[in-house]
Design an enzyme around this catalytic site. Structure first.
Site, PDB file in Angstrom:
ATOM      1  N   ASP A 134     -10.815 -10.065   6.529  1.00  0.00           N
ATOM      2  CA  ASP A 134     -11.399 -10.970   6.003  1.00  0.00           C
ATOM      3  C   ASP A 134     -12.189 -12.087   6.619  1.00  0.00           C
ATOM      4  O   ASP A 134     -13.705 -11.941   6.629  1.00  0.00           O
ATOM      5  CB  ASP A 134     -12.095 -10.496   4.717  1.00  0.00           C
ATOM      6  CG  ASP A 134     -12.605  -8.948   4.193  1.00  0.00           C
ATOM      7  OD1 ASP A 134     -12.467  -7.650   5.208  1.00  0.00           O
ATOM      8  OD2 ASP A 134     -13.592  -8.406   2.897  1.00  0.00           O
ATOM      9  N   TYR A 170       1.130  -0.977  -0.291  1.00  0.00           N
ATOM     10  CA  TYR A 170       0.056  -0.153   0.435  1.00  0.00           C
ATOM     11  C   TYR A 170       0.806   1.308  -0.317  1.00  0.00           C
ATOM     12  O   TYR A 170       0.916   2.790   0.175  1.00  0.00           O
ATOM     13  CB  TYR A 170      -1.026   0.307   1.349  1.00  0.00           C
ATOM     14  CG  TYR A 170      -2.085  -0.777   1.275  1.00  0.00           C
ATOM     15  CD1 TYR A 170      -2.414  -2.414   0.628  1.00  0.00           C
ATOM     16  CD2 TYR A 170      -3.830  -0.025   1.246  1.00  0.00           C
ATOM     17  CE1 TYR A 170      -3.246  -3.060   0.695  1.00  0.00           C
ATOM     18  CE2 TYR A 170      -4.151  -0.895   1.489  1.00  0.00           C
ATOM     19  CZ  TYR A 170      -4.739  -2.255   0.817  1.00  0.00           C
ATOM     20  OH  TYR A 170      -5.408  -3.225   1.101  1.00  0.00           O
ATOM     21  N   LYS A 225       5.686 -14.921   2.398  1.00  0.00           N
ATOM     22  CA  LYS A 225       5.599 -15.065   0.769  1.00  0.00           C
ATOM     23  C   LYS A 225       6.520 -15.519   0.457  1.00  0.00           C
ATOM     24  O   LYS A 225       7.057 -14.744  -0.336  1.00  0.00           O
ATOM     25  CB  LYS A 225       4.581 -14.656   0.020  1.00  0.00           C
ATOM     26  CG  LYS A 225       4.040 -15.658  -0.954  1.00  0.00           C
ATOM     27  CD  LYS A 225       3.439 -16.822  -0.963  1.00  0.00           C
ATOM     28  CE  LYS A 225       2.599 -17.934  -2.456  1.00  0.00           C
ATOM     29  NZ  LYS A 225       2.318 -19.190  -1.604  1.00  0.00           N
ATOM     30  N   ASP A 256      -1.097 -18.217   1.768  1.00  0.00           N
ATOM     31  CA  ASP A 256      -1.912 -19.080   1.280  1.00  0.00           C
ATOM     32  C   ASP A 256      -2.110 -20.457   2.179  1.00  0.00           C
ATOM     33  O   ASP A 256      -2.906 -20.624   2.233  1.00  0.00           O
ATOM     34  CB  ASP A 256      -1.706 -19.588  -0.101  1.00  0.00           C
ATOM     35  CG  ASP A 256       0.052 -20.126  -0.043  1.00  0.00           C
ATOM     36  OD1 ASP A 256       0.863 -20.166   0.755  1.00  0.00           O
ATOM     37  OD2 ASP A 256      -0.070 -20.831  -1.192  1.00  0.00           O
TER      38      ASP A 256
END
Ligand code: IPM
Ligand code: MG
Length: 357
Positions: free
Chosen positions: A250, A138, A189, A222
């Site tokens: 979320d 971001y 990741k 993941d």
């Protein structure tokens, strides 16, 4: 009398419904407590303000907000305006302008709510996601070239700085250390992203040495999504990059029964600037104006704000009241009930007034 100055920015959509509900509950708490008062100032910034003035907030908006102890924020997003205008013009401007680098997102299945996960009951999940809130994906780094031509290109570069990663890791380890299980999962990741994410892992390991009582592990993002569904009990505190934590939070909200109950705090842990407290759910303009928005996320957010302001007993009293009202089945439609925003609010105010402790 302890006084706290609060800037209220309901902004868009259901933000205009849940923030007034939150303020009503906060007033009841201050009255019940007797030891503190909130001086609330309302700011009409947001998409309507943009339509009238061409800006989401005044040019000196941050200057104005500086004098407050906390910001109580609703949501931004409008069906007629591009999200990048509304978001960067207000919410991200405040988060980044005030260097609110730690975004804290607790998740619990509140009594009376049902997790979509078969094996999960109220009390089974108690997570805190610590989201890096100032850089990463971001950071706003990148650009467009060859506009309108076949070779048009857009880049969006994730930025990881030693200062930025170290401070979020320290915050996450500190939070993990303060919780009973002292357990932290560092989401990464680094198998695919060999620069920023390997750097992230290295700094996690460095910071971990200062927190010998915290047990920590590393999980690829993941695999973390799968683990949140398959082994939710193995998770306590989680730290992740801006984008990874956005997505996982979320999922966390959904697993807890509804995004309508999920709160967040955008903190400047050093307290150089005011911190900002908001529900995660966003402006939800599809249900705006109907009076059916779930105010629980905002109440929980208000509890986080009170805690930040040093009013821990009032924060606890608020959460006890919210849990009691949820357990009594006074629920909005998103969590399977039929109550209106105003009914849930009135029930929480009544529970606060009636509380013995
Ligand atoms: C959140 C939201 C925002 C984000 C949106 C509105 C850009 O999804 O707070 O999680 O991604 O930061
Ligand atoms: Mg999000």
């Amino acid at each position: 009398m302890r006084r706290h100055r609060i800037a209220a920015i309901p902004a868009d959509g259901i933000g205009k419904e849940v923030i007034p509900a939150g303020l009503e509950v906060l007033r009841a708490l201050a009255e019940r407590d007797g030891g503190f008062a909130l001086d609330v100032e309302d700011f009409p910034w947001g998409s309507d303000y943009y339509r009238a003035t061409g800006r989401m907030m005044p040019e000196d908006g941050l200057e104005t907000l500086k004098g407050f102890d906390a910001i109580f924020f609703g949501a931004v997003g409008d069906k007629d305006l591009p999200d990048d205008i509304t978001l960067w013009g207000l919410r991200l401007k405040i988060c980044q302008g005030f260097d609110q680098y730690a975004n804290i997102r607790p998740t619990r299945v509140l009594p009376g709510l049902t997790s979509p996960l078969r094996a999960v009951n109220p009390g089974d999940i108690d997570w805190v996601i610590v989201r890096e809130n100032s850089e990463g994906e971001y950071a706003g780094h990148g650009g467009r070239a060859h506009r309108g031509h076949p070779e048009e290109i857009a880049t969006e570069t994730a930025i990881f700085t030693r200062v930025g990663v170290t401070r979020i890791m320290r915050t996450a380890f500190r939070i993990a250390a303060s919780r009973p299980r002292k357990l932290l999962t560092v989401v990464t990741k680094s198998n695919a992203q060999r620069h920023g994410m390997v750097f992230w892992d290295e700094i996690a390991a460095e910071v971990a040495r200062d927190f010998p009582d915290v047990t920590w592990d590393k999980e690829l993002v993941d695999a973390m999504a799968a683990r949140m569904v398959r082994k939710p009990g193995s998770i306590d505190t989680v730290v992740a990059t801006n984008l990874h934590a956005d997505i996982l939070s979320d999922l966390a909200g959904a697993v807890a029964g509804s995004l309508g109950v999920a709160p967040t705090a955008n903190l400047d842990p050093e307290r150089r600037h005011p911190s900002m407290f908001e529900p995660i759910h966003g402006s939800a303009f599809d249900i705006a104006g109907k009076g059916i928005a779930n105010p629980v996320a905002t109440f929980w957010t208000a509890a986080m704000m009170l805690e930040h302001l040093g009013e821990a007993p009032a924060a606890r009293r608020l959460m006890t009241a919210v849990e009691q009202v949820c357990a009594d089945g006074v629920l909005t439609a998103d969590v399977g009930g039929r109550a209106m925003t105003a009914e849930v609010t009135a029930a929480v105010v009544a529970a606060i007034k009636g509380a013995n402790a």
